[in-house]
Design a protein around this motif. Structure first.
Motif, mmCIF file in Angstrom:
data_model
loop_
_atom_site.group_PDB
_atom_site.id
_atom_site.type_symbol
_atom_site.label_atom_id
_atom_site.label_comp_id
_atom_site.label_asym_id
_atom_site.label_seq_id
_atom_site.Cartn_x
_atom_site.Cartn_y
_atom_site.Cartn_z
ATOM 1 N N THR A 88 0.836 -1.200 0.000
ATOM 2 C CA THR A 88 0.000 0.000 0.000
ATOM 3 C C THR A 88 0.866 1.244 0.000
ATOM 4 O O THR A 88 1.975 1.257 0.531
ATOM 5 C CB THR A 88 -0.934 0.047 1.221
ATOM 6 O OG1 THR A 88 -0.141 0.044 2.408
ATOM 7 C CG2 THR A 88 -1.899 -1.115 1.228
ATOM 8 N N LEU A 89 0.334 2.269 -0.602
ATOM 9 C CA LEU A 89 0.950 3.589 -0.602
ATOM 10 C C LEU A 89 0.025 4.488 0.204
ATOM 11 O O LEU A 89 -1.133 4.684 -0.170
ATOM 12 C CB LEU A 89 1.110 4.120 -2.024
ATOM 13 C CG LEU A 89 1.470 5.592 -2.171
ATOM 14 C CD1 LEU A 89 2.809 5.887 -1.518
ATOM 15 C CD2 LEU A 89 1.483 5.992 -3.630
ATOM 16 N N ASP A 90 0.513 4.978 1.327
ATOM 17 C CA ASP A 90 -0.264 5.892 2.165
ATOM 18 C C ASP A 90 0.279 7.300 1.972
ATOM 19 O O ASP A 90 1.490 7.528 2.075
ATOM 20 C CB ASP A 90 -0.165 5.504 3.643
ATOM 21 C CG ASP A 90 -0.795 4.157 3.927
ATOM 22 O OD1 ASP A 90 -1.871 3.873 3.367
ATOM 23 O OD2 ASP A 90 -0.206 3.394 4.711
ATOM 24 N N ILE A 91 -0.624 8.226 1.705
ATOM 25 C CA ILE A 91 -0.259 9.628 1.519
ATOM 26 C C ILE A 91 -0.952 10.442 2.606
ATOM 27 O O ILE A 91 -2.168 10.341 2.776
ATOM 28 C CB ILE A 91 -0.675 10.129 0.117
ATOM 29 C CG1 ILE A 91 0.037 9.300 -0.948
ATOM 30 C CG2 ILE A 91 -0.380 11.614 -0.029
ATOM 31 C CD1 ILE A 91 -0.462 9.541 -2.351
ATOM 32 N N TYR A 92 -0.174 11.217 3.335
ATOM 33 C CA TYR A 92 -0.709 12.037 4.417
ATOM 34 C C TYR A 92 -0.653 13.505 4.011
ATOM 35 O O TYR A 92 0.394 13.997 3.606
ATOM 36 C CB TYR A 92 0.097 11.834 5.703
ATOM 37 C CG TYR A 92 -0.023 10.427 6.238
ATOM 38 C CD1 TYR A 92 -1.039 10.093 7.115
ATOM 39 C CD2 TYR A 92 0.870 9.435 5.855
ATOM 40 C CE1 TYR A 92 -1.171 8.801 7.602
ATOM 41 C CE2 TYR A 92 0.743 8.139 6.342
ATOM 42 C CZ TYR A 92 -0.271 7.830 7.208
ATOM 43 O OH TYR A 92 -0.389 6.556 7.684
ATOM 44 N N GLN A 93 -1.812 14.181 4.124
ATOM 45 C CA GLN A 93 -1.891 15.609 3.824
ATOM 46 C C GLN A 93 -2.735 16.297 4.881
ATOM 47 O O GLN A 93 -3.603 15.670 5.497
ATOM 48 C CB GLN A 93 -2.525 15.839 2.446
ATOM 49 C CG GLN A 93 -1.693 15.321 1.314
ATOM 50 C CD GLN A 93 -2.273 15.686 -0.046
ATOM 51 O OE1 GLN A 93 -3.468 15.699 -0.244
ATOM 52 N NE2 GLN A 93 -1.402 15.967 -0.984
ATOM 53 N N ASP A 94 -2.500 17.587 5.051
ATOM 54 C CA ASP A 94 -3.342 18.354 5.964
ATOM 55 C C ASP A 94 -4.779 18.296 5.481
ATOM 56 O O ASP A 94 -5.050 18.221 4.270
ATOM 57 C CB ASP A 94 -2.874 19.808 6.037
ATOM 58 C CG ASP A 94 -1.523 19.935 6.726
ATOM 59 O OD1 ASP A 94 -1.132 18.997 7.467
ATOM 60 O OD2 ASP A 94 -0.851 20.956 6.510
ATOM 61 N N ASP A 95 -5.701 18.336 6.424
ATOM 62 C CA ASP A 95 -7.119 18.229 6.107
ATOM 63 C C ASP A 95 -7.585 19.437 5.296
ATOM 64 O O ASP A 95 -7.421 20.582 5.706
ATOM 65 C CB ASP A 95 -7.922 18.119 7.401
ATOM 66 C CG ASP A 95 -9.361 17.722 7.144
ATOM 67 O OD1 ASP A 95 -9.642 17.150 6.072
ATOM 68 O OD2 ASP A 95 -10.198 17.985 8.018
ATOM 69 N N THR A 96 -8.138 19.162 4.120
ATOM 70 C CA THR A 96 -8.710 20.198 3.255
ATOM 71 C C THR A 96 -10.020 19.651 2.700
ATOM 72 O O THR A 96 -10.418 18.544 3.018
ATOM 73 C CB THR A 96 -7.774 20.537 2.076
ATOM 74 O OG1 THR A 96 -7.646 19.380 1.249
ATOM 75 C CG2 THR A 96 -6.418 20.994 2.556
ATOM 76 N N ILE A 97 -10.644 20.387 1.830
ATOM 77 C CA ILE A 97 -11.894 19.907 1.238
ATOM 78 C C ILE A 97 -11.654 18.948 0.079
ATOM 79 O O ILE A 97 -12.577 18.361 -0.443
ATOM 80 C CB ILE A 97 -12.776 21.084 0.768
ATOM 81 C CG1 ILE A 97 -12.029 21.942 -0.264
ATOM 82 C CG2 ILE A 97 -13.234 21.920 1.951
ATOM 83 C CD1 ILE A 97 -12.886 22.988 -0.929
ATOM 84 N N SER A 98 -10.409 18.753 -0.279
ATOM 85 C CA SER A 98 -10.076 17.856 -1.382
ATOM 86 C C SER A 98 -10.411 16.411 -1.031
ATOM 87 O O SER A 98 -10.174 15.955 0.077
ATOM 88 C CB SER A 98 -8.583 17.973 -1.715
ATOM 89 O OG SER A 98 -8.246 17.052 -2.723
ATOM 90 N N THR A 99 -10.970 15.680 -1.984
ATOM 91 C CA THR A 99 -11.279 14.266 -1.776
ATOM 92 C C THR A 99 -10.274 13.367 -2.494
ATOM 93 O O THR A 99 -10.447 12.162 -2.548
ATOM 94 C CB THR A 99 -12.696 13.940 -2.285
ATOM 95 O OG1 THR A 99 -12.774 14.273 -3.675
ATOM 96 C CG2 THR A 99 -13.747 14.704 -1.504
ATOM 97 N N PHE A 100 -9.243 13.954 -3.038
ATOM 98 C CA PHE A 100 -8.222 13.211 -3.772
ATOM 99 C C PHE A 100 -6.870 13.824 -3.427
ATOM 100 O O PHE A 100 -6.769 15.031 -3.238
ATOM 101 C CB PHE A 100 -8.499 13.333 -5.291
ATOM 102 C CG PHE A 100 -7.827 12.286 -6.112
ATOM 103 C CD1 PHE A 100 -8.325 10.984 -6.149
ATOM 104 C CD2 PHE A 100 -6.681 12.571 -6.838
ATOM 105 C CE1 PHE A 100 -7.710 10.007 -6.904
ATOM 106 C CE2 PHE A 100 -6.061 11.595 -7.593
ATOM 107 C CZ PHE A 100 -6.579 10.310 -7.629
ATOM 108 N N PRO A 101 -5.796 13.015 -3.310
ATOM 109 C CA PRO A 101 -4.490 13.584 -2.959
ATOM 110 C C PRO A 101 -4.059 14.667 -3.955
ATOM 111 O O PRO A 101 -4.190 14.492 -5.165
ATOM 112 C CB PRO A 101 -3.538 12.391 -3.036
ATOM 113 C CG PRO A 101 -4.380 11.181 -3.045
ATOM 114 C CD PRO A 101 -5.719 11.577 -3.562
ATOM 115 N N ASN A 102 -3.576 15.749 -3.420
ATOM 116 C CA ASN A 102 -3.153 16.878 -4.242
ATOM 117 C C ASN A 102 -1.631 17.000 -4.166
ATOM 118 O O ASN A 102 -1.091 17.263 -3.092
ATOM 119 C CB ASN A 102 -3.828 18.162 -3.744
ATOM 120 C CG ASN A 102 -3.501 19.358 -4.583
ATOM 121 O OD1 ASN A 102 -2.529 19.387 -5.323
ATOM 122 N ND2 ASN A 102 -4.323 20.382 -4.472
ATOM 123 N N PRO A 103 -0.918 16.820 -5.289
ATOM 124 C CA PRO A 103 0.545 16.924 -5.264
ATOM 125 C C PRO A 103 1.049 18.260 -4.712
ATOM 126 O O PRO A 103 2.118 18.314 -4.115
ATOM 127 C CB PRO A 103 0.951 16.751 -6.730
ATOM 128 C CG PRO A 103 -0.162 15.976 -7.332
ATOM 129 C CD PRO A 103 -1.406 16.428 -6.626
#
Length: 113
Positions: free
Chosen positions: A95-110
């Motif tokens: 698995t590839l886990d990507i952690y990002q700050d909580d935003t309204i995006s529902t998909f990982p944002n580069p």
């Protein structure tokens, strides 16, 4: 602030980039001598796309940032046997886990990593 691995960790010592290009040297995808577990990747004039994708993924796996604030985490492979296409095949999952700050995006944002 999350850690930021060097681009050479992910893509190899000979990687270059400019405003429009990312150039990866296929020789940088070959497993280093003595790597355990090792894998085979032979550089030829025209490698298949899945060969290149797997070799790049394996490079990411072995060179990923190990710090606690890493935003890009790949789990080790797990193997199972499955009967497909009238034969037994090994299935490897990771698995590839990507952690990002909580935003309204529902998909990982580069741009947010």
């Amino acid at each position: 602030m999350a850690s930021e691995p060097l681009i050479t960790n992910f893509f190899g010592q000979n990687v270059t980039q400019d405003a429009t290009n990312l150039i990866i040297n296929k020789n940088d995808l070959v497993a280093p001598v003595g790597l355990v577990p090792s894998y085979d990747f032979t550089v030829i004039a025209v490698n298949r796309s899945e060969q290149l994708a797997l070799a790049l993924f394996l490079r990411w796996l072995r060179n990923q940032d190990q710090s606690t604030d890493s935003q890009f985490v790949i789990s080790p492979f797990e193997m199972t046997l499955e009967f497909r296409f009238s034969k037994w095949q090994r299935r490897y999952t990771s698995t590839l886990d990507i952690y990002q700050d909580d935003t309204i995006s529902t998909f990982p944002n580069p741009n947010l990593i």
